[in-house]
Design a protein around this motif. Structure first.
Motif, PDB file in Angstrom:
ATOM      1  N   TYR A 152      12.975   3.949   6.949  1.00 24.71           N
ATOM      2  CA  TYR A 152      13.167   2.810   6.054  1.00 24.71           C
ATOM      3  C   TYR A 152      13.915   1.661   6.721  1.00 24.71           C
ATOM      4  N   HIS A 188      18.673  -6.406  -1.501  1.00 21.60           N
ATOM      5  CA  HIS A 188      17.211  -6.518  -1.424  1.00 21.60           C
ATOM      6  C   HIS A 188      16.823  -7.025  -0.044  1.00 21.60           C
ATOM      7  N   SER A 228       3.905  -2.206   5.243  1.00 20.17           N
ATOM      8  CA  SER A 228       4.542  -2.226   3.922  1.00 20.17           C
ATOM      9  C   SER A 228       5.394  -0.985   3.714  1.00 20.17           C
ATOM     10  N   TYR A 229       6.331  -1.103   2.794  1.00 24.45           N
ATOM     11  CA  TYR A 229       7.103   0.040   2.339  1.00 24.45           C
ATOM     12  C   TYR A 229       6.349   0.706   1.195  1.00 24.45           C
ATOM     13  N   LYS A 230       6.516   2.004   1.045  1.00 24.77           N
ATOM     14  CA  LYS A 230       5.828   2.704  -0.040  1.00 24.77           C
ATOM     15  C   LYS A 230       6.349   2.221  -1.393  1.00 24.77           C
ATOM     16  N   LYS A 231       5.466   2.244  -2.375  1.00 20.30           N
ATOM     17  CA  LYS A 231       5.821   1.801  -3.721  1.00 20.30           C
ATOM     18  C   LYS A 231       6.598   2.893  -4.451  1.00 20.30           C
ATOM     19  N   ARG A 232       7.310   2.487  -5.475  1.00 24.15           N
ATOM     20  CA  ARG A 232       8.027   3.458  -6.292  1.00 24.15           C
ATOM     21  C   ARG A 232       7.033   4.348  -7.021  1.00 24.15           C
ATOM     22  N   ASN A 233       7.323   5.647  -7.070  1.00 23.28           N
ATOM     23  CA  ASN A 233       6.413   6.617  -7.692  1.00 23.28           C
ATOM     24  C   ASN A 233       7.211   7.487  -8.663  1.00 23.28           C
ATOM     25  N   SER A 255      11.238   3.482  -4.230  1.00 21.96           N
ATOM     26  CA  SER A 255      10.345   2.813  -3.279  1.00 21.96           C
ATOM     27  C   SER A 255      10.992   2.785  -1.898  1.00 21.96           C
ATOM     28  N   GLU A 315      11.590   0.130  -0.174  1.00 16.79           N
ATOM     29  CA  GLU A 315      12.593  -0.940  -0.148  1.00 16.79           C
ATOM     30  C   GLU A 315      13.890  -0.485  -0.813  1.00 16.79           C
ATOM     31  N   GLU A 316      13.785   0.341  -1.848  1.00 23.37           N
ATOM     32  CA  GLU A 316      14.987   0.883  -2.489  1.00 23.37           C
ATOM     33  C   GLU A 316      15.716   1.839  -1.549  1.00 23.37           C
TER      34      GLU A 316
END
Length: 400
Positions: free
Chosen positions: A191, A332, A347-352, A357, A359-360
């Motif tokens: 990350y 952020h 890209s970073y993976k999306k929140r699931n 995510s 970015e988080e």
């Protein structure tokens, strides 16, 4: 080959690196740490010299590399090597191994420009922007004194345009190509911006972790359950500020009334912990632009600039006696960097669901690095105030 040793703070990464260096007598190493105190620690533990500054550290470093000596340096000195093509060539010839204690803080960084700056520079014949890649080429004189950050990014690394209102700089990739191999000691490696930087340039990268002080190909554990009894997150209702946003853009626009609420909440937290922590045992942070807005305003404030530590800080042990800490921001990724990644197909993976995510996870890792400046690094308990509901959620989930 680039290898990340990905393990939680305090799991023995530096001990592993020291053992690796001292047991590899025929290998030439450059160890790069963030702070001078860490450079000194590695220097003593590995029996390796540091560049001296009688004339200049970079000249001394160059002479040591000519002789094939292993050496310990700061991140800052490592970055300065990228501007010295002859030194990069010597590194490559000597087949050095780089051990990087912690990722570089800004391998990809936003460039300070205003709207239409790039268009103006193009019309003046000072830059050229590649139509498909967005790469900026500097056409002006190397001594041109305006737009210095953009000029230097183009000449010493690379720079890419977004729209007319932003551009990003990247440190010179030749720095990393000069090493025979690279080992990076960090936590939540995938990350980090440095991992994304290597992905952008298609460097071969692997991630391993440590188990009982030894490398293993098992997946790194992104959980802080072992620390949950050491971090008490403040839950006093009057200090819940769920209606106040603490992102960089929000705090820069925050009015005086809201800023005073944040300031009073931080003061209240430190006041409640007055018996546990004297002023020198307190630490706080926010975005630097908001530091003045949130600083304690009493005649003898419970906190102020004297116990402020930048939220980007890593590596330093100067605050390892801190008992009470306030993390007053919502971290952020820079929007320009996010746009740049999207343009490059990274890209970073999306929140699931409950899974954060990418970015988080980046934001959480940045927060943890700051927290580990306190006495938790010595496995001693701390009191913590986190007014951002998002950052509090990320930390709480990590602890459980």
């Amino acid at each position: 080959m680039i290898k990340f040793i990905d393990a939680v703070m305090g799991s023995g990464k530096s001990t592993y690196a020291i053992q690796y260096v001292t047991s590899s007598q025929d290998t030439k190493f450059i160890i790069a740490a963030i702070t001078l105190s860490e450079v000194e620690r590695y220097s003593q533990a590995c029996g390796l010299p540091q560049p001296q500054s009688e004339f200049s550290k970079i000249n001394d470093l160059e002479n040591r590399i000519k002789r094939g000596e292993s050496v310990v340096i700061t991140h800052a000195l490592l970055l300065s090597i990228s501007e010295n093509k002859a030194l990069l060539h010597r590194l490559m010839q000597q087949e050095y191994v780089l051990i990087l204690d912690e990722v570089l803080s800004s391998p990809i960084y936003p460039l300070a420009i205003e709207k239409d700056t790039l268009k103006t520079l193009q019309l003046a014949g000072l830059i050229e922007i590649h139509e498909s890649t967005g790469k900026i080429q500097w056409l002006g004189e190397a001594e041109y004194e305006d737009r210095v950050s953009l000029r230097d990014a183009c000449l010493n690394g690379e720079a890419y345009a977004g729209d007319d209102s932003f551009a990003v700089g990247l440190i010179c990739k030749d720095l990393f190509k000069a090493f025979n191999s690279i080992v990076v000691l960090t936590y939540m490696a995938e990350y980090s911006l440095m991992y994304k930087y290597f992905e952008l340039y298609s460097f071969p990268v692997s991630i391993v972790t440590l188990k009982n002080g030894k490398e293993t190909n098992e997946l790194p554990v992104f959980s802080g359950k072992q620390f949950r009894n050491l971090i008490t997150i403040d839950a006093v209702k009057r200090r819940i500020l769920s209606d106040i946003k603490l992102s960089s853009s929000s705090v820069s626009k925050m009015n005086a009334k809201k800023a005073e609420r944040v300031s009073k909440a931080i003061s209240g937290f430190f006041d409640d912990n007055r018996n546990k922590a004297n002023k020198q045992d307190r630490l706080w942070t926010t975005y630097k632009a908001a530091m003045g807005k949130f600083s304690g305003s009493r005649a003898r404030p419970l906190y102020d600039a004297t116990n402020f530590l930048q939220h980007t800080s890593r590596g330093t042990n100067d605050y390892q006696n801190v008992v009470a800490a306030a993390y007053a921001l919502d971290k952020h990724l820079n929007p320009g960097i996010v746009k740049f990644f999207a343009r490059k197909g990274i890209s970073y993976k999306k929140r699931n669901g409950k899974q954060p995510s990418g970015e988080e996870m980046w934001a959480l890792s940045e927060m943890l690095q700051w927290l580990w400046r306190t006495r938790i690094r010595k496995k001693q308990s701390i009191e913590l105030y986190v007014p951002s509901e998002r950052m509090k959620r990320l930390l709480s989930n990590w602890l459980t």
